[in-house]
Design a protein around this motif. Structure first.
Motif, mmCIF file in Angstrom:
data_model
loop_
_atom_site.group_PDB
_atom_site.id
_atom_site.type_symbol
_atom_site.label_atom_id
_atom_site.label_comp_id
_atom_site.label_asym_id
_atom_site.label_seq_id
_atom_site.Cartn_x
_atom_site.Cartn_y
_atom_site.Cartn_z
ATOM 1 N N GLY A 87 -82.943 77.437 108.511
ATOM 2 C CA GLY A 87 -83.781 76.294 108.830
ATOM 3 C C GLY A 87 -83.212 74.994 108.291
ATOM 4 O O GLY A 87 -83.181 73.966 108.990
ATOM 5 N N PHE A 88 -82.740 75.016 107.028
ATOM 6 C CA PHE A 88 -82.157 73.825 106.404
ATOM 7 C C PHE A 88 -80.915 73.358 107.153
ATOM 8 O O PHE A 88 -80.760 72.165 107.460
ATOM 9 N N LEU A 89 -80.004 74.287 107.461
ATOM 10 C CA LEU A 89 -78.771 73.913 108.149
ATOM 11 C C LEU A 89 -79.049 73.455 109.580
ATOM 12 O O LEU A 89 -78.351 72.583 110.102
ATOM 13 N N GLY A 90 -80.082 74.025 110.210
ATOM 14 C CA GLY A 90 -80.498 73.519 111.516
ATOM 15 C C GLY A 90 -80.987 72.089 111.420
ATOM 16 O O GLY A 90 -80.711 71.248 112.294
ATOM 17 N N GLY A 91 -81.706 71.778 110.325
ATOM 18 C CA GLY A 91 -82.163 70.412 110.085
ATOM 19 C C GLY A 91 -81.002 69.460 109.857
ATOM 20 O O GLY A 91 -81.001 68.315 110.351
ATOM 21 N N VAL A 92 -79.989 69.925 109.109
ATOM 22 C CA VAL A 92 -78.789 69.112 108.885
ATOM 23 C C VAL A 92 -78.096 68.815 110.215
ATOM 24 O O VAL A 92 -77.662 67.678 110.465
ATOM 25 N N ALA A 93 -78.008 69.838 111.070
ATOM 26 C CA ALA A 93 -77.390 69.645 112.386
ATOM 27 C C ALA A 93 -78.146 68.587 113.188
ATOM 28 O O ALA A 93 -77.529 67.724 113.833
ATOM 29 N N ALA A 94 -79.471 68.630 113.145
ATOM 30 C CA ALA A 94 -80.288 67.661 113.890
ATOM 31 C C ALA A 94 -80.047 66.238 113.388
ATOM 32 O O ALA A 94 -79.896 65.294 114.182
ATOM 33 N N ILE A 108 -69.046 72.819 113.310
ATOM 34 C CA ILE A 108 -68.063 73.219 112.288
ATOM 35 C C ILE A 108 -68.573 72.913 110.884
ATOM 36 O O ILE A 108 -68.486 73.748 109.971
ATOM 37 N N LEU A 109 -69.126 71.709 110.714
ATOM 38 C CA LEU A 109 -69.631 71.310 109.391
ATOM 39 C C LEU A 109 -70.787 72.200 108.940
ATOM 40 O O LEU A 109 -70.860 72.594 107.760
ATOM 41 N N VAL A 110 -71.683 72.520 109.864
ATOM 42 C CA VAL A 110 -72.831 73.374 109.524
ATOM 43 C C VAL A 110 -72.360 74.786 109.161
ATOM 44 O O VAL A 110 -72.847 75.386 108.188
ATOM 45 N N MET A 111 -71.410 75.314 109.920
ATOM 46 C CA MET A 111 -70.886 76.650 109.614
ATOM 47 C C MET A 111 -70.183 76.664 108.257
ATOM 48 O O MET A 111 -70.336 77.606 107.464
ATOM 49 N N LEU A 112 -69.414 75.606 107.977
ATOM 50 C CA LEU A 112 -68.763 75.508 106.671
ATOM 51 C C LEU A 112 -69.803 75.419 105.557
ATOM 52 O O LEU A 112 -69.639 76.016 104.484
ATOM 53 N N GLY A 113 -70.880 74.664 105.810
ATOM 54 C CA GLY A 113 -71.957 74.567 104.837
ATOM 55 C C GLY A 113 -72.574 75.925 104.541
ATOM 56 O O GLY A 113 -72.849 76.259 103.381
ATOM 57 N N GLY A 114 -72.777 76.734 105.584
ATOM 58 C CA GLY A 114 -73.313 78.077 105.383
ATOM 59 C C GLY A 114 -72.381 78.946 104.561
ATOM 60 O O GLY A 114 -72.821 79.698 103.675
ATOM 61 N N ALA A 115 -71.067 78.836 104.835
ATOM 62 C CA ALA A 115 -70.086 79.622 104.088
ATOM 63 C C ALA A 115 -70.053 79.218 102.615
ATOM 64 O O ALA A 115 -69.995 80.078 101.723
ATOM 65 N N VAL A 116 -70.090 77.904 102.360
ATOM 66 C CA VAL A 116 -70.042 77.414 100.977
ATOM 67 C C VAL A 116 -71.282 77.857 100.191
ATOM 68 O O VAL A 116 -71.178 78.318 99.038
ATOM 69 N N LEU A 117 -72.447 77.720 100.800
ATOM 70 C CA LEU A 117 -73.680 78.132 100.120
ATOM 71 C C LEU A 117 -73.723 79.649 99.925
ATOM 72 O O LEU A 117 -74.226 80.142 98.915
ATOM 73 N N GLY A 118 -73.175 80.384 100.892
ATOM 74 C CA GLY A 118 -73.049 81.828 100.729
ATOM 75 C C GLY A 118 -72.096 82.176 99.603
ATOM 76 O O GLY A 118 -72.350 83.106 98.812
ATOM 77 N N LEU A 119 -70.991 81.422 99.512
ATOM 78 C CA LEU A 119 -70.025 81.614 98.426
ATOM 79 C C LEU A 119 -70.684 81.377 97.072
ATOM 80 O O LEU A 119 -70.463 82.136 96.113
ATOM 81 N N LEU A 120 -71.495 80.343 96.998
ATOM 82 C CA LEU A 120 -72.175 80.017 95.742
ATOM 83 C C LEU A 120 -73.085 81.165 95.296
ATOM 84 O O LEU A 120 -73.032 81.612 94.139
ATOM 85 N N GLN A 121 -73.891 81.671 96.230
ATOM 86 C CA GLN A 121 -74.793 82.770 95.881
ATOM 87 C C GLN A 121 -74.020 84.050 95.605
ATOM 88 O O GLN A 121 -74.372 84.822 94.700
ATOM 89 N N GLY A 122 -72.956 84.285 96.374
ATOM 90 C CA GLY A 122 -72.141 85.472 96.158
ATOM 91 C C GLY A 122 -71.452 85.464 94.810
ATOM 92 O O GLY A 122 -71.321 86.512 94.158
ATOM 93 N N THR A 123 -71.027 84.286 94.361
ATOM 94 C CA THR A 123 -70.391 84.164 93.049
ATOM 95 C C THR A 123 -71.391 84.467 91.938
ATOM 96 O O THR A 123 -71.065 85.152 90.957
#
Length: 399
Positions: A87-94, A108-123
């Motif tokens: 929902g948040f990344l969809g809002g960023v896209a809008a 591309i930016l939204v997908m990268l944002g998802g990967a970075v936030l996933g990386l943060l939680q995964g770490t």
């Protein structure tokens, strides 16, 4: 007399095969039953071309999130944050689109944002050892707050970019017509059937080559026939309306990539091995922490893609976008046969599980059933699916 005995023994053999491999096909039977029941109770409205098209487009965002969630659950982890992350990344896209930024750059930016936030939680989970439940629950709160911040000024953020909204509402050009049906849809359906058959046959050969368990031949043939009939029926129905939507292509491509990764790459074997027995995987030299981080990056990517598809479909970003997405994704995976004890699961089955969940919602809406009862019905089906998984595992252990 002998022929009768042979027929009885064959029947018992087939029944035994079906019971012993029930995890692999239960969701398909469930989906078929849902389609039949709802088509009867809605007087044929459920299986119309228009409704099936709507169902496919409604399922897209849940299906891609479920694909990412499959890896997490195979590893015996959980991610409660993917709903509000989407929902948040969809809002960023809008917001970015309304500022005139190129639509493909936004994606591309939204997908990268998802990967970075996933990386943060995964770490945090993989490297620091904080339980995934706690980490992603905190993430859920954070992403919900960020979504509120993004949308608090205007509430709902409308999107007018036609290219972006076509991701979940557009269709592949027909190219040519055959008896009033979209030729491209029929061709894609035929290609899909051939691709599924070849990939399944090759996968079976690889499993036999390395002396892994393979589905018995009669059941394997049944699966191929079922897939072929399902794809044929789906494409035939869709070809009579607007053809194949871009949502189907996105889900198919994502599913194919993840299926290849899990079944053909070392990474996939490491994921299954880690989920099945983490200690044994570590002793075998698998970097379990990196596998864990990768899985969270992956689900972050899929949450971003799900957010794009959902925002594209409703052509806006809202303060409540993402609510319950994670529950639908988790339920889709378990209905699709992902084991509660880890180490077992297929992305294709999770996608089918997503169709089961969304078919329930779609059919119950057509019947005029209230949202309160819809949640109750979903909950009952979910607990039955998990109870079935636990029961089937218990049988295997005692056997």
């Amino acid at each position: 007399m002998n022929e009768t005995k042979q027929q009885v023994s064959r029947g018992k053999e087939i029944g035994s095969l079906l019971l012993s491999n029930v995890r692999n096909y239960a969701m398909y039977v469930m989906l078929a039953i849902i389609f039949i029941v709802f088509n009867i109770t809605t007087n044929g409205s459920f299986l119309t071309a228009r409704n099936i098209t709507n169902l496919v487009n409604q399922t897209g965002y849940v299906a891609v999130i479920a694909v990412g969630m499959t890896l997490i659950l195979i590893l015996q982890q959980i991610d409660l944050s993917v709903g509000y992350l989407a929902g948040f990344l969809g809002g960023v896209a809008a917001v970015l689109l309304n500022r005139g930024i190129n639509v493909f750059l936004v994606v591309i930016l939204v997908m990268l944002g998802g990967a970075v936030l996933g990386l943060l939680q995964g770490t945090i989970v993989g490297k620091l050892g904080v339980p995934a439940f706690i980490t992603t629950l905190a993430g859920q709160f954070i992403f919900r707050g960020l979504l509120t911040l993004v949308t608090e000024r205007t509430g709902t953020i409308r999107i007018s970019n036609e290219t972006f909204t076509s991701f979940s509402n557009g269709f592949i050009p027909s190219g040519f017509m055959i008896n009033g049906r979209h030729g491209s849809a029929l061709v894609i359906g035929a290609i899909a059937i051939v691709t599924v058959i070849i990939s399944q046959v090759n996968e079976r050969k690889d499993l036999k080559k390395y002396e892994f368990f393979v589905t018995p031949l009669p059941l394997f043939i049944f699966q191929l026939l079922f897939f072929s009939l399902l794809i044929s029926a789906l494409t035939y129905v869709l070809s009579g309306y607007n053809g194949i939507s871009w949502t189907i292509i996105v889900v198919a491509v994502v599913t194919a990539i993840y299926n290849f990764m899990l079944n053909k790459m070392k990474l996939g074997r490491y994921i299954y091995g880690t989920g099945g027995n983490r200690e044994a995987a570590e002793l075998a030299g698998v970097n379990v922490k990196k596998i864990m981080v990768f899985a969270f990056i992956s689900v972050g990517l899929m949450a971003a893609l799900g957010g794009i598809l959902y925002t594209s479909r409703i052509q806006s970003a809202t303060p409540v976008a993402g609510s319950g997405f994670e529950l639908d994704a988790i339920a889709s995976c378990y209905i699709g046969g992902v084991s509660t004890s880890g180490g077992v699961g297929k992305v294709i089955n999770s996608v089918v599980g997503a169709f089961v969940i969304m078919s329930l919602t779609n059919g119950l809406n057509l019947m005029g059933v209230g949202i309160s009862y819809q949640y109750i019905i979903k909950g009952v089906i979910f607990i039955l699916a998990v109870a079935f998984d636990v029961h089937s595992q218990g049988k295997k252990v005692t056997a």
